[in-house]
Design a protein around this motif. Structure first.
Motif, mmCIF file in Angstrom:
data_model
loop_
_atom_site.group_PDB
_atom_site.id
_atom_site.type_symbol
_atom_site.label_atom_id
_atom_site.label_comp_id
_atom_site.label_asym_id
_atom_site.label_seq_id
_atom_site.Cartn_x
_atom_site.Cartn_y
_atom_site.Cartn_z
ATOM 1 N N ALA B 65 0.549 -1.435 0.234
ATOM 2 C CA ALA B 65 0.191 -0.056 0.015
ATOM 3 C C ALA B 65 0.834 1.243 -0.148
ATOM 4 N N ARG B 66 1.523 0.969 0.758
ATOM 5 C CA ARG B 66 3.372 2.598 0.958
ATOM 6 C C ARG B 66 3.808 2.674 -1.042
ATOM 7 N N LYS B 67 3.558 1.602 -1.161
ATOM 8 C CA LYS B 67 4.486 1.689 -2.937
ATOM 9 C C LYS B 67 3.563 1.863 -3.578
ATOM 10 N N LEU B 68 2.187 2.069 -4.066
ATOM 11 C CA LEU B 68 1.541 2.238 -4.018
ATOM 12 C C LEU B 68 0.999 3.660 -3.655
ATOM 13 N N LEU B 69 1.868 4.549 -3.627
ATOM 14 C CA LEU B 69 1.531 5.799 -3.300
ATOM 15 C C LEU B 69 2.701 6.517 -3.913
ATOM 16 N N GLY B 70 3.822 5.964 -3.969
ATOM 17 C CA GLY B 70 4.774 6.480 -4.446
ATOM 18 C C GLY B 70 5.874 7.394 -3.677
ATOM 19 N N GLY B 71 6.535 8.087 -4.220
ATOM 20 C CA GLY B 71 7.158 8.823 -3.416
ATOM 21 C C GLY B 71 6.849 10.152 -2.493
ATOM 22 N N GLU B 72 5.766 10.486 -3.803
ATOM 23 C CA GLU B 72 4.857 12.226 -3.730
ATOM 24 C C GLU B 72 4.190 12.468 -2.425
ATOM 25 N N ARG B 73 3.277 10.629 -1.998
ATOM 26 C CA ARG B 73 2.521 10.876 -1.265
ATOM 27 C C ARG B 73 2.378 9.850 -0.350
#
Lengths: 141, 116
Positions: B65-73
């Protein structure tokens, strides 16, 4: 005090069995902190059998034996799934997380670190076509 | 897998309405989370107050889930039960996520008033 649980190799069965074990151990006076640790370890060990020993094929037999003493919860897990490669248990892998980009974060490989960390006398033998994994979880002070 | 989304100003709060995130529901968690945050532009706070147990598969799903949001969020966590906290600590994932004692604490850290 001895308890034996028989389950088959599915994540749903593991969840259900953990609920039954919890009920029995609470009734026998095991405290919440001890159970929290035991549940983490039992979930990792049993799901490992489901995912690797039986390679996600349902219907494989798993036997969970528990012996409760004042000092520790002693556990033996037996299954007829595949043996561990090289007949040895995986090491506790540890990740250096601080250096990693978000995209490189590990999504797995945590299980054996938890098992090694939270158990004592962890031992594995392959005997009579069975995997036999045993360990103890000390009663918290 | 029941997740409830609440928008609190710039922060999107996802309440996990389940008592376990384990191997039997890890994929459902990931899918439900993706659905809810798809069109959210900002950071996400995951409220784990009801979650009494997280195994390594469940943890993997939270990392996914963390990775899904990417580095920006960002993905932050709130209200860890003792068993969940133990798993986060032993796997050192507590160094990856900002963790708050409660949703109200997380809101305060973001300058959002709890009744707003």
């Amino acid at each position: 005090m001895h308890l034996t649980f028989e389950l088959t190799s599915s994540a749903a069965d593991v969840r259900e069995t953990l609920g039954l074990v919890r009920g029995d151990l609470m009734r026998l006076g095991v405290n919440q902190e001890h159970w929290d640790t035991a549940e983490i370890v039992l979930a990792e060990v049993l799901n490992n059998v489901v995912e690797h020993g039986y390679a996600e094929e349902g219907g494989g037999a798993i036997t969970l034996n528990l012996e409760i003493t004042p000092q520790a919860l002693h556990v033996q897990v037996r299954d007829q799934g595949r043996a561990f490669p090289g007949l040895t248990l995986p090491d506790a892998r540890s990740h250096d997380l601080t250096a990693l980009d978000v995209d490189a974060l590990p999504e797995g490989g945590f299980g054996w670190a938890l098992i090694h960390h939270l158990t004592q006398d962890l031992a594995y033998v392959r005997k009579a076509g069975e995997n036999r994994l045993s360990f103890a979880i000390a009663t918290p002070d | 897998m029941k997740l409830v989304k609440e928008s609190a100003g710039p922060l999107c709060v996802i309440h996990v309405e389940e008592d376990r995130i384990d191997a039997s529901v890890a994929i459902q968690f990931k899918d439900a989370f993706r659905e809810l945050v798809n069109d959210e532009p900002g950071g996400v706070l995951l409220d784990l107050a009801k979650v009494q147990f997280l195994d390594s598969s469940g943890l993997g799903a939270v990392v996914a889930a963390r990775k899904l949001l990417g580095g920006e969020r960002s993905l932050e966590l709130a209200a860890l039960s003792p068993a969940v906290d133990k798993v986060m600590t032993l796997t050192r994932m507590n160094s990856v996520f900002a963790i708050h004692d409660s949703v109200a604490d997380a809101m305060a850290a973001h300058g959002i008033s709890a009744d707003g």
